[in-house]
Design an enzyme around this catalytic site. Structure first.
Site, PDB file in Angstrom:
ATOM      1  N   GLU A  57       0.814  -1.207   0.000  1.00  0.00           N
ATOM      2  CA  GLU A  57       0.000   0.000   0.000  1.00  0.00           C
ATOM      3  C   GLU A  57       0.854   1.267   0.000  1.00  0.00           C
ATOM      4  OE1 GLU A  57      -1.523  -2.061   3.644  1.00  0.00           O
ATOM      5  OE2 GLU A  57      -1.927  -0.010   4.221  1.00  0.00           O
TER       6      GLU A  57
ATOM      7  N   CYS B 271       7.498  -7.825   5.655  1.00  0.00           N
ATOM      8  CA  CYS B 271       8.682  -7.316   6.343  1.00  0.00           C
ATOM      9  C   CYS B 271       9.245  -8.422   7.218  1.00  0.00           C
ATOM     10  CB  CYS B 271       8.279  -6.119   7.206  1.00  0.00           C
ATOM     11  SG  CYS B 271       9.685  -5.250   7.926  1.00  0.00           S
TER      12      CYS B 271
ATOM     13  N   CYS C 124       3.835  -3.078  14.968  1.00  0.00           N
ATOM     14  CA  CYS C 124       3.590  -2.775  13.554  1.00  0.00           C
ATOM     15  C   CYS C 124       2.498  -3.664  12.949  1.00  0.00           C
ATOM     16  CB  CYS C 124       4.889  -2.973  12.781  1.00  0.00           C
ATOM     17  SG  CYS C 124       4.733  -2.608  11.039  1.00  0.00           S
TER      18      CYS C 124
ATOM     19  N   GLU D  32      11.198  -2.828   5.098  1.00  0.00           N
ATOM     20  CA  GLU D  32      12.377  -2.153   5.644  1.00  0.00           C
ATOM     21  C   GLU D  32      13.248  -1.752   4.440  1.00  0.00           C
ATOM     22  OE1 GLU D  32      13.839  -0.822   8.341  1.00  0.00           O
ATOM     23  OE2 GLU D  32      15.558  -0.553   7.033  1.00  0.00           O
TER      24      GLU D  32
ATOM     25  N   SER E 169      13.837   4.721  13.278  1.00  0.00           N
ATOM     26  CA  SER E 169      12.738   4.379  14.185  1.00  0.00           C
ATOM     27  C   SER E 169      13.341   3.917  15.496  1.00  0.00           C
ATOM     28  CB  SER E 169      11.890   3.266  13.566  1.00  0.00           C
ATOM     29  OG  SER E 169      11.383   3.722  12.340  1.00  0.00           O
ATOM     30  N   LEU E 170      13.224   4.740  16.508  1.00  0.00           N
ATOM     31  CA  LEU E 170      13.888   4.449  17.771  1.00  0.00           C
ATOM     32  C   LEU E 170      12.905   3.817  18.767  1.00  0.00           C
ATOM     33  CD1 LEU E 170      16.785   4.828  18.638  1.00  0.00           C
ATOM     34  CD2 LEU E 170      16.171   7.053  19.579  1.00  0.00           C
ATOM     35  N   HIS E 171      11.886   4.556  19.108  1.00  0.00           N
ATOM     36  CA  HIS E 171      10.760   4.070  19.929  1.00  0.00           C
ATOM     37  C   HIS E 171      11.092   3.676  21.373  1.00  0.00           C
ATOM     38  CE1 HIS E 171       8.629   4.346  16.216  1.00  0.00           C
ATOM     39  NE2 HIS E 171       9.092   3.252  15.692  1.00  0.00           N
TER      40      HIS E 171
ATOM     41  N   ASN F  90      -0.310   3.699  16.566  1.00  0.00           N
ATOM     42  CA  ASN F  90      -1.585   3.282  15.986  1.00  0.00           C
ATOM     43  C   ASN F  90      -2.011   1.988  16.624  1.00  0.00           C
ATOM     44  OD1 ASN F  90      -2.431   5.090  13.802  1.00  0.00           O
ATOM     45  ND2 ASN F  90      -0.377   4.637  13.037  1.00  0.00           N
TER      46      ASN F  90
ATOM     47  N   CYS G 223       0.454   2.681   7.346  1.00  0.00           N
ATOM     48  CA  CYS G 223       0.729   1.603   6.406  1.00  0.00           C
ATOM     49  C   CYS G 223       0.665   0.235   7.039  1.00  0.00           C
ATOM     50  CB  CYS G 223       2.071   1.825   5.745  1.00  0.00           C
ATOM     51  SG  CYS G 223       1.810   2.620   4.169  1.00  0.00           S
TER      52      CYS G 223
END
Ligand code: SAH
Length: 353
Positions: free
Chosen positions: A95, A115, A122, A168, A222-224, A298, A341
């Site tokens: 997408e 992925c 995710c 990725e 992307s750390l998070h 999300n 996504c």
């Protein structure tokens, strides 16, 4: 996808196509004509009416033009966000999202069908990995979005692109670099590298390689999480490339490229959104040419996470600002069409809706 020995026309820039056509005994100047047709969104040789029929037949023996089997479109009723679900002959689907900002239109593209990284929050995780997309398949997402938009807006143009869709990007390194060069090509989308962002979960060797490419794109990491314990529990990739490897590599990247890095941080209620986490994050990024982009996590079917409260988010932001870390917040667009996504693909693969 390549079905036989023919090559995908979308894989070539004009100068490369000139060389390739010469190899097939076709005049070089035909490359310009063909690229013009592709830039006008042709996806079959029969549309190229200024090429003779014998030439078109000859081209068809050596080349094909990649196209998805179907494209489904979802338009937000809340804003101008549109989401597109591309299904390929192979059955794989990906997408892309079209987002409108004050500075123009931006597209968020997928680089892989699925992925391998398995980040717990995710929407793509758990659905596995199918295959890498070719450079042409990444490019054609822009092609079909443009074609669709031109129907109602004759001045439509994509100004920015971000590789933050499914996959990725640095795990599909060569195809992604080739795609960036094609998107930059003046004969195709002519998008400046400074208007391109690539987001990675932190593949250290590829970040090092990217620094050598001399492409002035923006790197998002992307750390998070601000420490290995938490990050490894959210992102399995951290076990291979822990913060003690990732952060020095990011510092090196900045030194080599002079470009600021954007660290993505999705705030998850009660997990990574405490003031202590903010202080630890500030310590980790101290003195770095970077900013932190705060995202609301999300809530998807694949995770049990919930967003941070407004208060927690504010405290987190204030703590970072106090420690002199630049903070930005990503706006939520297209909330009604699952614009984040991975969610459409998940629905499609699970046969829901
Ligand atoms: N693999 C790349 C790019 C794809 S994901 C990467 O990891 O960066 C694009 C961004 O969306 C990443 O920052 C990713 O961590 C984030 N993301 C994925 N799932 C999310 C979710 N449920 N909520 C908020 N952000 C999410």
């Amino acid at each position: 996808m390549k079905m036989d020995n023919r090559e995908d026309l979308r894989l070539f820039s004009r100068s490369e196509l000139e060389i390739r056509l010469s190899d097939s005994g076709i005049e070089k100047y035909r490359a310009g004509q063909i690229i013009k047709w592709l830039s006008r969104h042709a996806d079959s040789f029969s549309q190229m009416t200024d090429l003779s029929k014998p030439l078109r037949e000859k081209l068809e023996q050596d080349f094909y033009i990649s196209a998805p089997k179907s494209v489904e479109r979802f338009c937000s009723k809340l804003d101008s966000t549109r989401k597109y679900l591309f299904t390929f002959e192979s059955g794989d689907c990906v997408e892309s999202v079209l987002l409108e900002y004050n500075h123009g239109f931006s597209v968020c593209l997928s680089t892989q069908a699925g992925c391998k990284m398995g980040c717990r929050f995710c929407a793509s995780s758990g659905l596995g990995f199918s295959r890498d997309l070719t450079s042409a398949e990444i490019l054609l997402q822009m092609e079909y979005i443009t074609r669709d938009m031109l129907e109602t807006d004759p001045d439509f143009r994509i100004g920015h692109l971000v590789l933050m869709g499914i996959g990725e990007p640095l795990d599909n390194y060569d195809n992604v670099i080739r795609f960036l060069k094609l998107a930059n090509s003046p004969d195709l989308f002519n998008i400046g590298y400074r208007n391109m962002s690539l987001s990675t979960c932190g593949l250290v060797p590829q970040i090092r390689r990217l620094a050598e490419e001399e492409l002035p794109i923006t790197l998002s990491v992307s750390l998070h999480a601000p420490n290995d314990k938490l990050r490894s529990s959210l992102m399995p990739v951290n076990k291979t490339y822990p913060l003690s490897k990732l952060i020095p590599e990011c510092r090196e990247y900045i030194k080599k490229t002079g470009r600021r890095i954007s660290f993505e941080y999705a705030l998850i209620g009660g997990v990574n959104d405490t003031p202590e986490c903010a202080r630890e994050l500030a310590q980790l990024l101290k003195g770095m040419l970077c900013h932190v982009n705060l995202i609301n996590v999300n809530e998807t079917k694949s995770n049990n996470f919930s967003k941070s409260s407004k208060e927690a988010r504010l405290l987190f932001t204030n703590e970072l600002t106090k420690c002199k870390i630049n903070v930005t917040s990503r706006r939520t667009l297209g909330a009604d069409i699952d614009a984040a996504c991975g969610q459409l693909r998940r629905k499609k693969l699970e046969g829901a809706e």
